[in-house]
Structure formats: C-alpha cells, structure tokens
Design an enzyme around this catalytic site. Structure first.
Site, short mmCIF file in Angstrom:
data_model
loop_
_atom_site.label_atom_id
_atom_site.label_comp_id
_atom_site.label_asym_id
_atom_site.label_seq_id
_atom_site.Cartn_x
_atom_site.Cartn_y
_atom_site.Cartn_z
N GLY A 21 0.83 -1.21 0.00
CA GLY A 21 0.00 0.00 0.00
C GLY A 21 0.86 1.25 0.00
O GLY A 21 0.53 2.26 0.62
N ALA A 22 1.98 1.19 -0.73
CA ALA A 22 2.99 2.26 -0.64
C ALA A 22 2.90 3.28 -1.77
O ALA A 22 3.78 4.12 -1.91
CB ALA A 22 4.39 1.64 -0.62
N ARG A 24 0.81 5.63 -1.82
CA ARG A 24 0.47 6.93 -1.22
C ARG A 24 0.36 6.80 0.30
O ARG A 24 0.55 5.72 0.85
CB ARG A 24 -0.83 7.47 -1.81
N ASP A 71 -2.23 -7.31 -5.67
CA ASP A 71 -3.34 -7.26 -4.72
C ASP A 71 -2.96 -8.21 -3.58
O ASP A 71 -2.87 -9.43 -3.78
CB ASP A 71 -4.63 -7.73 -5.40
N TYR A 162 -13.58 -2.87 10.23
CA TYR A 162 -12.21 -2.33 10.33
C TYR A 162 -11.64 -2.55 11.74
O TYR A 162 -10.48 -2.94 11.90
CB TYR A 162 -12.26 -0.85 9.98
N LYS A 166 -8.36 -4.66 12.59
CA LYS A 166 -7.19 -4.04 13.22
C LYS A 166 -6.88 -4.67 14.58
O LYS A 166 -5.71 -4.71 14.99
CB LYS A 166 -7.41 -2.53 13.34
P1 NAP Z 1 -4.45 5.29 2.02
O1 NAP Z 1 -3.94 6.66 1.82
O2 NAP Z 1 -5.86 4.97 1.64
O3 NAP Z 1 -3.46 4.26 1.29
C1 NAP Z 1 -3.70 2.88 1.32
C2 NAP Z 1 -3.00 2.25 0.14
O4 NAP Z 1 -3.25 0.82 0.18
C3 NAP Z 1 -3.54 2.75 -1.20
O5 NAP Z 1 -2.48 3.08 -2.08
C4 NAP Z 1 -4.34 1.56 -1.72
O6 NAP Z 1 -4.39 1.44 -3.12
C5 NAP Z 1 -3.54 0.41 -1.15
N1 NAP Z 1 -4.32 -0.83 -1.18
C6 NAP Z 1 -5.63 -1.00 -0.91
N2 NAP Z 1 -5.99 -2.28 -1.11
C7 NAP Z 1 -4.88 -2.94 -1.51
C8 NAP Z 1 -4.61 -4.28 -1.87
N3 NAP Z 1 -5.58 -5.22 -1.86
N4 NAP Z 1 -3.35 -4.62 -2.26
C9 NAP Z 1 -2.38 -3.69 -2.30
N5 NAP Z 1 -2.57 -2.39 -1.96
C10 NAP Z 1 -3.81 -2.02 -1.57
O7 NAP Z 1 -4.34 4.83 3.56
P2 NAP Z 1 -3.39 5.35 4.75
O8 NAP Z 1 -4.15 6.36 5.51
O9 NAP Z 1 -2.04 5.66 4.23
O10 NAP Z 1 -3.36 4.03 5.64
C11 NAP Z 1 -2.31 3.08 5.58
C12 NAP Z 1 -2.52 2.03 6.66
O11 NAP Z 1 -2.58 2.66 7.94
C13 NAP Z 1 -3.83 1.26 6.51
O12 NAP Z 1 -3.64 -0.08 6.91
C14 NAP Z 1 -4.74 1.97 7.47
O13 NAP Z 1 -5.79 1.15 7.89
C15 NAP Z 1 -3.79 2.32 8.58
N6 NAP Z 1 -4.21 3.45 9.43
C16 NAP Z 1 -4.41 4.69 8.91
C17 NAP Z 1 -4.82 5.72 9.75
C18 NAP Z 1 -5.06 7.13 9.25
O14 NAP Z 1 -5.51 7.98 10.06
N7 NAP Z 1 -4.81 7.46 8.01
C19 NAP Z 1 -5.02 5.48 11.11
C20 NAP Z 1 -4.81 4.19 11.60
C21 NAP Z 1 -4.40 3.19 10.75
P3 NAP Z 1 -5.59 2.16 -3.95
O15 NAP Z 1 -5.31 3.61 -3.88
O16 NAP Z 1 -5.47 1.60 -5.33
O17 NAP Z 1 -6.86 1.77 -3.25
#
Ligand code: NAP
Length: 261
Positions: A21-22, A24, A71, A162, A166
């Site tokens: 998921g890198a 972005r 994926d 979720y 988690k």
């Molecule tokens: P984000 O900006 O939505 O980025 C997530 C990335 O994961 C996106 O590039 C997405 O691709 C990719 N992804 C989704 N499904 C996938 C799959 N099946 N295989 C490979 N890649 C996949 O999310 P983030 O905020 O950076 O979050 C990153 C992690 O931290 C997640 O696990 C999230 O639950 C966790 N987290 C985030 C927060 C927060 O406040 N942001 C808080 C707690 C935990 P697409 O763009 O193509 O969908």
C-alpha cells in the site's frame, strides 16, 4: 559472539524491504524513510503505475526502489510479487504490512461485501505477505515484520469490520513474534491515531464534513495538540526494523499523540 550491549553503528546493514500500500499515504512515507535509511524498497500497491511517484521520489533522493503491482489479498499475486522482489532487489527481510481500505457503515447497514473486503485486504493480505516473506527471513536468520493496526482496534462507531481487522492484526502480530522469534525475526504492530492521508480525507467526505473542520475536531482530542502525519508513522517503523530493535517483539505501539488502551 556479538555483545548485545555493545553500541551499534548508526547505519544498519542495507536490506530489502517490502512496503504494501505504498503508492500513497503512510505506506509511501514508510517506503521513503526505509530507502533513506539505506534499504532497497519494493513499493507494492494494487496498480504498479500508481507506485511511480513513490519510486521516483526515492530515486531522486538517491535511494533504490522497485514498483510492484499486487493485490495483497490474492495468494498467487503475493507469491509472484515476493518472488520477483527476491530476484530483482534481493531476499526481502523487512516487511511492512500497510495496505488497507475502509468500508465503514453501521452494523445494521454493513453488507457481507463490506465485511469481507476489509478482512481480505488487512488480515488475509498481511497473512499472505508474511507467509511468503518469512522463508527469506528464516533463511537469513534475520527479519522484521511491522503490521499496521489502528486505534480503531479499541472500537469505533461505524467500523465493526475495520476495528475487528485491526484488533486481529494485533493477535496476528503477537503470534508471529512467538513463532518466528527463534529465527531472528521480530513482529510488531503500529496503531496510528488520526493521520492526515487520503483515507482520513475520504472519511470526512463520507460524513459530509469539511476536512479542515474534521481535522480540528480530531486535534481537540489529541494531547500533543496536532494531527499525525505519515512521517510520524514512518519514524516508528524505521525504529522497529532496525537491527538494534531486535529485543522488541510482539508489541503494539500506539502512535496517536497520546495514550490509548
Ligand atoms: P491510504 O492513503 O488509503 O493508502 C492505502 C494504500 O493501500 C492505497 O495506495 C491503496 O491502493 C492500497 N491498497 C488497498 N488495497 C490494496 C490491496 N488489496 N493490495 C495492495 N494495496 C492495496 O491509507 P493510509 O491512511 O495511508 O493508511 C495506511 C494504513 O494505515 C492502513 O492499513 C490503514 O488502515 C492504517 N491506518 C491509517 C490511519 C489514518 O488515520 N490514516 C489510522 C490508523 C491506521 P488504492 O489507492 O489503489 O486503493
């Protein structure tokens, strides 16, 4: 025998790291940080072309990165991706399971599709990636697995799927730590609070709230008085993958600007 109390060099042995998921958000920041720390980084995301910005930023900063479309919830794709990474970058001994999605809804409106999609990306994805990567770590006698949990693991309205995923990541992490410790592999989880990414922007949009207002409300609840940035999480990951963090395993680090439990 190495003296574990001896001070270590500031620079770790360069290794091959996988960050899922890198393309972005948090994953992109973790990939950039691990590359800056000297590791070759496989930038894994659903769409290989979407990884271009992360890879270009790492290359511009003098680092080494490879874009890999995968994926994480599909067994064959994970096997192929890890194999390709081992051939093109070297055996992966650092894995950050970061890929994630949201399908928020109150329980009575949550569909089976919403439930399964979240379980598949977070839990199945982390399982498949860890299982594929661990053999390289065991062979090397060294490994670092970092799983992204969340403060939502403690329960959050509208996030039954979720929150369960988690919380599941935490049990998965502790079990990996127990099983793989004797091979020099640690497993830890980071549980972020409010981090400014597309994910939190999408949540604000879904709730019909302006993001600046949404962020200010979040900040009012955060003891350090600011929102989190992806780099805050990258800093924690950078510590957990270090060689001299080898006595920290099976832990959940809440990175939320204040205590959570
Ligand atoms: P984000 O900006 O939505 O980025 C997530 C990335 O994961 C996106 O590039 C997405 O691709 C990719 N992804 C989704 N499904 C996938 C799959 N099946 N295989 C490979 N890649 C996949 O999310 P983030 O905020 O950076 O979050 C990153 C992690 O931290 C997640 O696990 C999230 O639950 C966790 N987290 C985030 C927060 C927060 O406040 N942001 C808080 C707690 C935990 P697409 O763009 O193509 O969908």
């Amino acid at each position: 025998m190495t003296d574990p109390t001896a001070s270590t060099s500031a620079l770790d042995t360069p290794r091959t790291a996988i960050v899922t998921g890198a393309a972005r958000g948090i994953g992109a920041a973790v990939a950039a940080r691990l590359a800056a720390d000297g590791h070759a980084v496989a930038v894994v995301d659903l769409d290989e072309t979407a990884c271009a910005d992360t890879v270009a930023a790492i290359a511009k900063a003098g680092g080494k990165a490879l874009a890999v479309g995968c994926d994480v919830s599909v067994e064959e794709q994970v096997a192929a991706a890890v194999e390709r990474i081992a051939v093109e970058l070297g055996a992966p001994t650092i894995l950050v399971n970061n890929a994630g999605i949201l399908r928020d809804n109150l329980l009575f409106k949550m569909t089976v599709g919403d439930w399964d999609a979240v379980m598949n990306v977070h839990l199945r994805g982390a399982f498949l990636m860890s299982r594929a990567a661990q053999k390289h770590m065991v062979d090397a006698g060294f490994g670092r697995i970092v799983n992204l949990s969340s403060t939502s693991a403690l329960g959050n309205r509208g996030q039954a799927n979720y929150a369960a995923a988690k919380a599941g990541m935490q049990g998965f992490t502790k079990t990996l730590a127990i099983e793989l410790g004797k091979f020099g592999v640690t497993a830890n989880a980071i549980a972020p609070g409010f981090i400014e990414t597309d994910m939190t922007k999408a949540t604000a949009a879904r709730m019909g709230v302006d993001f600046d207002v949404f962020r200010e409300v979040a900040i009012s609840q955060i003891p350090v008085g600011r929102s989190g940035k992806p780099e805050d999480i990258a800093a924690v990951a950078a510590f957990l993958v270090r060689e001299d963090a080898g006595f920290v395993s099976g832990q959940v680090i809440y990175a939320a600007g204040g205590p959570k439990d």
